[in-house]
Design an enzyme around this catalytic site. Structure first.
Site, mmCIF file in Angstrom:
data_model
loop_
_atom_site.group_PDB
_atom_site.id
_atom_site.type_symbol
_atom_site.label_atom_id
_atom_site.label_comp_id
_atom_site.label_asym_id
_atom_site.label_seq_id
_atom_site.Cartn_x
_atom_site.Cartn_y
_atom_site.Cartn_z
ATOM 1 N N ARG A 102 -6.905 -4.280 2.310
ATOM 2 C CA ARG A 102 -6.221 -3.445 1.328
ATOM 3 C C ARG A 102 -5.798 -2.072 1.853
ATOM 4 N NH1 ARG A 102 -7.703 -1.626 -3.294
ATOM 5 N NH2 ARG A 102 -5.591 -1.710 -4.114
ATOM 6 N N GLY A 103 -5.920 -1.833 3.143
ATOM 7 C CA GLY A 103 -5.546 -0.526 3.685
ATOM 8 C C GLY A 103 -4.041 -0.294 3.674
ATOM 9 N N CYS A 104 -3.649 0.976 3.790
ATOM 10 C CA CYS A 104 -2.218 1.317 3.807
ATOM 11 C C CYS A 104 -1.672 1.352 5.237
ATOM 12 C CB CYS A 104 -1.982 2.677 3.153
ATOM 13 S SG CYS A 104 -2.114 2.597 1.363
ATOM 14 N N ILE A 105 -2.548 1.290 6.210
ATOM 15 C CA ILE A 105 -2.068 1.424 7.591
ATOM 16 C C ILE A 105 -2.055 0.059 8.272
ATOM 17 C CG2 ILE A 105 -2.432 2.587 9.811
ATOM 18 C CD1 ILE A 105 -1.786 4.473 7.497
#
Lengths: 105, 156
Positions: A102-105
């Site tokens: 679920r990370g943005c990176i």
């Protein structure tokens, strides 16, 4: 939640096809999940990434990001995108039967 | 994915501050990570983020930036911008957000196109050699629209 049949087993999957219970995963299932994710055949390089995902998940409870994959899996970011054009971390996690990162990176 | 799913984005970077550059890089990288085609187009002060001698020195704006919650007078003190930038960079590294040079390399490796704006390069006397290798080309507005065709344009 829906049910999918992989390698002759009924398993619960979420709306995007991720296994609800990573412990139900088998290597036979991976081949069929990959097909559903648009990858016809899993090469040795694909497996290297999938196995790495499983190991990281077992160790840390979450799948690695693309950055971590590129640095530590032995497969470069360029190759990762060639292997998994629809997004390496996401697709490999799905094939590895672990939750969607679920990370943005 | 639904019928209206986004399949392509073109992100324009017009600001040269750290907080001006990162959101665009994160949007482009995040698009690729989700299998969405992405291009980055650097214009005006955004060009600093792809400038060989400047891209390692992109700083947080400590003046005229109310969101930072630093008094304008204090923000203007010498070294303030460097200190705040250093602080932010340390926090970002902990969150697995790469420094700009590595981030650009990552995005280029993901298959995204990185372009610089011709008008801005002319305006600031920037030549191809001044820009990092990840930049594919210096292109005109018309060429940018041709690249962006069929996708969403995000201006930052």
């Amino acid at each position: 939640m829906t049910t999918a049949t992989y390698a002759g087993h009924d398993v619960e999957v979420d709306g995007e096809g991720f296994l609800e219970d990573p412990s139900e995963w088998t290597r036979e299932m991976a081949t069929e999940i990959a097909r559903d994710a648009g990858i016809e055949t899993l090469s040795a390089e694909h497996w290297k990434v999938v196995d790495f995902m499983r190991a990281q998940y077992a160790e840390k409870g979450t799948g690695p990001t693309v950055r971590v994959l590129g640095k530590t899996s032995g497969v470069s970011i360029k190759e990762l995108y060639e292997l998994f054009p629809k997004g390496p971390a996401k697709t490999a996690a799905r094939i590895a039967g672990i939750p969607k990162p679920r990370g943005c990176i | 994915m639904g019928e209206d799913a986004i399949t392509k984005v073109s992100v324009i970077v017009s600001k040269g501050s750290l907080e001006g550059v990162y959101p665009a890089l994160i949007m482009a990288n995040g698009a690729r990570a989700d299998g969405i085609a992405a291009d980055l187009f650097f214009t005006f002060f955004g060009l600093d983020a792809v400038h060989r001698r400047r891209y390692e020195h992109v700083k947080v704006a400590t003046v005229g930036n109310p969101g930072l919650h630093v008094a304008t007078l204090a923000g203007g003190l010498p070294g303030m911008s460097s200190v705040m930038t250093h602080y932010m960079e340390r926090k970002m590294e902990k969150l697995d957000i790469p420094p700009i040079p590595e981030f650009l390399q990552m995005i280029a490796d993901s298959g995204a196109g990185i372009y610089a704006c011709k008008a801005s390069c002319d305006l600031f006397d920037i030549a191809r050699d001044d820009l990092v290798d990840e930049v594919e080309d210096i292109i005109t507005v018309g060429e940018f629209y041709a690249h962006a065709a069929g996708g969403q344009i995000i201006f930052t």
